[in-house]
Write a protein that holds these residues in place. Structure first.
Motif, PDB file in Angstrom:
ATOM      1  N   HIS A   7      -7.150   5.493   3.468  1.00 32.51           N
ATOM      2  CA  HIS A   7      -7.716   6.417   2.591  1.00 32.51           C
ATOM      3  C   HIS A   7      -7.859   6.175   1.266  1.00 32.51           C
ATOM      4  CE1 HIS A   7      -9.668   7.774   6.588  1.00 32.51           C
ATOM      5  NE2 HIS A   7      -8.679   7.215   7.097  1.00 32.51           N
ATOM      6  N   SER A   8      -7.265   6.643   0.908  1.00 38.84           N
ATOM      7  CA  SER A   8      -6.870   6.051  -0.220  1.00 38.84           C
ATOM      8  C   SER A   8      -5.670   5.393  -0.748  1.00 38.84           C
ATOM      9  CB  SER A   8      -6.617   7.516  -0.998  1.00 38.84           C
ATOM     10  OG  SER A   8      -5.647   7.880  -0.578  1.00 38.84           O
ATOM     11  N   ASN A   9      -5.688   5.036  -2.322  1.00 39.08           N
ATOM     12  CA  ASN A   9      -4.856   3.333  -2.699  1.00 39.08           C
ATOM     13  C   ASN A   9      -3.665   4.058  -2.617  1.00 39.08           C
ATOM     14  OD1 ASN A   9      -7.418   1.838  -3.648  1.00 39.08           O
ATOM     15  ND2 ASN A   9      -6.267   1.325  -1.812  1.00 39.08           N
ATOM     16  N   GLY A  10      -1.903   3.240  -3.003  1.00 39.61           N
ATOM     17  CA  GLY A  10      -0.752   4.781  -3.181  1.00 39.61           C
ATOM     18  C   GLY A  10       0.121   3.505  -2.479  1.00 39.61           C
ATOM     19  N   GLU A  11       1.493   4.460  -2.643  1.00 33.59           N
ATOM     20  CA  GLU A  11       2.911   3.456  -1.781  1.00 33.59           C
ATOM     21  C   GLU A  11       2.097   3.448  -0.134  1.00 33.59           C
ATOM     22  OE1 GLU A  11       5.415   1.726  -2.926  1.00 33.59           O
ATOM     23  OE2 GLU A  11       4.013   1.622  -4.697  1.00 33.59           O
ATOM     24  N   PRO A  12       2.369   2.548   0.885  1.00 33.08           N
ATOM     25  CA  PRO A  12       2.410   2.774   1.562  1.00 33.08           C
ATOM     26  C   PRO A  12       2.662   3.656   3.085  1.00 33.08           C
ATOM     27  CG  PRO A  12       3.708   0.452   1.245  1.00 33.08           C
ATOM     28  CD  PRO A  12       2.954   1.219   0.150  1.00 33.08           C
ATOM     29  N   ARG A  17      -2.554   6.471   7.017  1.00 35.92           N
ATOM     30  CA  ARG A  17      -1.897   7.127   8.647  1.00 35.92           C
ATOM     31  C   ARG A  17      -2.540   6.727   9.359  1.00 35.92           C
ATOM     32  NH1 ARG A  17      -6.494  11.127   5.360  1.00 35.92           N
ATOM     33  NH2 ARG A  17      -5.616  11.449   3.260  1.00 35.92           N
ATOM     34  N   LEU A  18      -1.865   6.893  11.124  1.00 33.75           N
ATOM     35  CA  LEU A  18      -1.854   6.470  11.797  1.00 33.75           C
ATOM     36  C   LEU A  18      -3.143   7.347  12.990  1.00 33.75           C
ATOM     37  CD1 LEU A  18      -1.174   4.681  14.062  1.00 33.75           C
ATOM     38  CD2 LEU A  18       0.435   5.928  14.702  1.00 33.75           C
ATOM     39  N   ARG A  55     -10.252  -6.079  -2.436  1.00 26.70           N
ATOM     40  CA  ARG A  55      -9.791  -5.154  -2.083  1.00 26.70           C
ATOM     41  C   ARG A  55     -10.793  -4.756  -1.678  1.00 26.70           C
ATOM     42  NH1 ARG A  55      -9.155  -2.239  -8.060  1.00 26.70           N
ATOM     43  NH2 ARG A  55      -8.437  -0.430  -6.085  1.00 26.70           N
ATOM     44  N   PRO A  56     -10.657  -4.056   0.173  1.00 26.56           N
ATOM     45  CA  PRO A  56     -11.370  -3.726   1.093  1.00 26.56           C
ATOM     46  C   PRO A  56     -12.234  -2.273   0.618  1.00 26.56           C
ATOM     47  CG  PRO A  56      -9.454  -4.090   2.138  1.00 26.56           C
ATOM     48  CD  PRO A  56      -9.028  -4.392   0.180  1.00 26.56           C
ATOM     49  N   PRO A  57     -13.365  -2.107   1.488  1.00 24.49           N
ATOM     50  CA  PRO A  57     -13.461  -1.359   1.050  1.00 24.49           C
ATOM     51  C   PRO A  57     -12.695   0.168   2.021  1.00 24.49           C
ATOM     52  CG  PRO A  57     -15.058  -2.116   2.746  1.00 24.49           C
ATOM     53  CD  PRO A  57     -13.695  -2.872   1.725  1.00 24.49           C
ATOM     54  N   LEU A  58     -12.528   1.188   1.203  1.00 25.34           N
ATOM     55  CA  LEU A  58     -11.518   1.939   1.784  1.00 25.34           C
ATOM     56  C   LEU A  58     -12.741   3.083   3.321  1.00 25.34           C
ATOM     57  CD1 LEU A  58      -9.929   3.531  -1.208  1.00 25.34           C
ATOM     58  CD2 LEU A  58      -9.134   2.168   0.536  1.00 25.34           C
ATOM     59  N   PRO A  59     -12.059   3.502   4.526  1.00 21.09           N
ATOM     60  CA  PRO A  59     -10.446   3.326   4.895  1.00 21.09           C
ATOM     61  C   PRO A  59     -10.234   1.746   5.212  1.00 21.09           C
ATOM     62  CG  PRO A  59     -12.380   4.676   6.533  1.00 21.09           C
ATOM     63  CD  PRO A  59     -12.442   4.310   4.933  1.00 21.09           C
ATOM     64  N   PHE A  60      -9.420   1.422   5.504  1.00 17.97           N
ATOM     65  CA  PHE A  60      -9.055  -0.223   5.062  1.00 17.97           C
ATOM     66  C   PHE A  60      -8.139   0.357   6.872  1.00 17.97           C
ATOM     67  CE2 PHE A  60      -7.370  -0.075   1.479  1.00 17.97           C
ATOM     68  CZ  PHE A  60      -6.007  -0.946   1.863  1.00 17.97           C
TER      69      PHE A  60
END
Length: 330
Positions: A7-12, A17-18, A55-60
């Motif tokens: 939902h937002s970029n960051g470290e995997p 989120r599952l 850069r796919p749209p969020l959420p992806f």
């Protein structure tokens, strides 16, 4: 169904989120696939961070390749339900999910010689290796191939393809555990970059291993110091294939150096072949299946993790702590 989403970029490990999401529907020309194995790639981490070229749209949902079973087919398709395939899903709906709808044109039969996890790992890394070594560098039998990150997913594929082509393969790794993996893969010589004195020490080790000749072809998915060392040990009329920048540092090549040493720097962006020459991608798949069937290549799957472990797996691949391929099993 369950799917990992960003939902937002960051470290995997933090960004993924599952979640429960609606089942996809196969539109015209598409297949609904039950995912049996999804291979973890370094680009999955870059996607999570927002650093990938796409850069796919969020959420992806991350996950760029899979092995699965067709459960339903959209209008205009020819693949029967129950067929086992490997596929590249279209982002933002990636492979870390229980079900994925994929474009039939970007699917291929899964090799019978490989299990689901191995088949999931055969596609992008081995296609990249095959195009890099054969189409771009024109690797010949008897030449010396230097592979950086030889114990990793991309590097291990290049090692196997180099050996299948009749090359002498030198693998560069980081640490004794990875050195052991590279030897098991069949490297003729292994250099632990932690055990040599930086860029100069690595270049000298390659020259020593080749009797002063240097590497005819260099396969570099690392960049940074690995690239710099390569320029110091590449042979006359050698070819350096630039595959990626796992180190995080993009080199600035000195073209005067390439001129005076008479070597080539070749870029390899395999994804472009899907657009510009899809027939070559299909032909390459046939070559890879034939190699797998005779046992010349077999993806090194070091871990098979459950669906719940996907985020941690992507993080560990990004951190460079894994060997071979880590595959998620929904």
């Amino acid at each position: 169904m369950k799917a990992w989403r960003v939902h937002s970029n960051g470290e995997p490990r933090e960004a993924m989120r599952l979640e429960e999401v609606p089942d996809p529907e196969p539109g015209p020309g598409r297949l609904l696939v039950r995912v049996r194995a999804a291979n973890v790639n370094f680009p999955d981490a870059l996607l999570c961070r927002g650093h990938y070229q796409v850069r796919p749209p969020l959420p992806f949902t991350p996950g760029v390749e899979l092995c699965g079973e067709v459960v339903a087919a959209g209008e205009g398709t020819a693949t029967a339900a129950g067929t086992r395939i490997i596929a590249q899903p279209d982002l933002p709906h990636g492979a870390f999910a229980e079900l994925v709808a994929v474009d039939e044109a970007r699917c291929a039969p899964a090799p019978a010689a490989l299990d689901d996890a191995e088949a999931a790992a055969l596609h992008i890394g081995y296609q990249t290796g095959w195009f890099g070594l054969h189409r771009r560098a024109r690797l010949r039998s008897g030449e010396t191939l230097l592979v950086h990150a030889a114990a990793g997913g991309v590097g291990s594929a290049a090692v196997q393809l180099g050996r299948a082509a009749g090359a002498t393969v030198i693998g560069v790794v980081g640490g004794p555990e990875k050195a052991s993996v590279a030897r098991e893969l069949g490297c003729d010589a292994v250099i632990d970059r932690h055990a040599v004195d930086g860029v100069r020490g690595l270049a000298e080790a390659v020259k020593e291993a080749t009797g002063g000749h240097g590497a005819d072809v260099v396969y570099d998915p690392v960049g940074g110091d690995a690239y710099t060392a390569s320029t110091k040990c590449v042979a006359f009329e050698g070819r350096i294939v630039v595959v990626g920048f796992a180190s995080g540092t993009i080199p600035a090549p000195g073209l005067n150096h390439a001129l005076v040493k008479n070597y080539s720097v070749l870029g390899l962006h395999w994804g472009l072949y899907n657009t510009h020459d899809p027939a070559a991608v299909r032909a390459c798949h046939g070559e890879l299946v034939a190699l797998a069937e005779r046992g010349a290549v077999k993806p090194l799957v070091s871990e098979r993790v459950p669906m719940e472990g996907a985020a941690d797996a992507v993080q560990r691949v990004a951190d460079g702590t894994t060997t071979g391929r880590v595959v998620v099993r929904p």
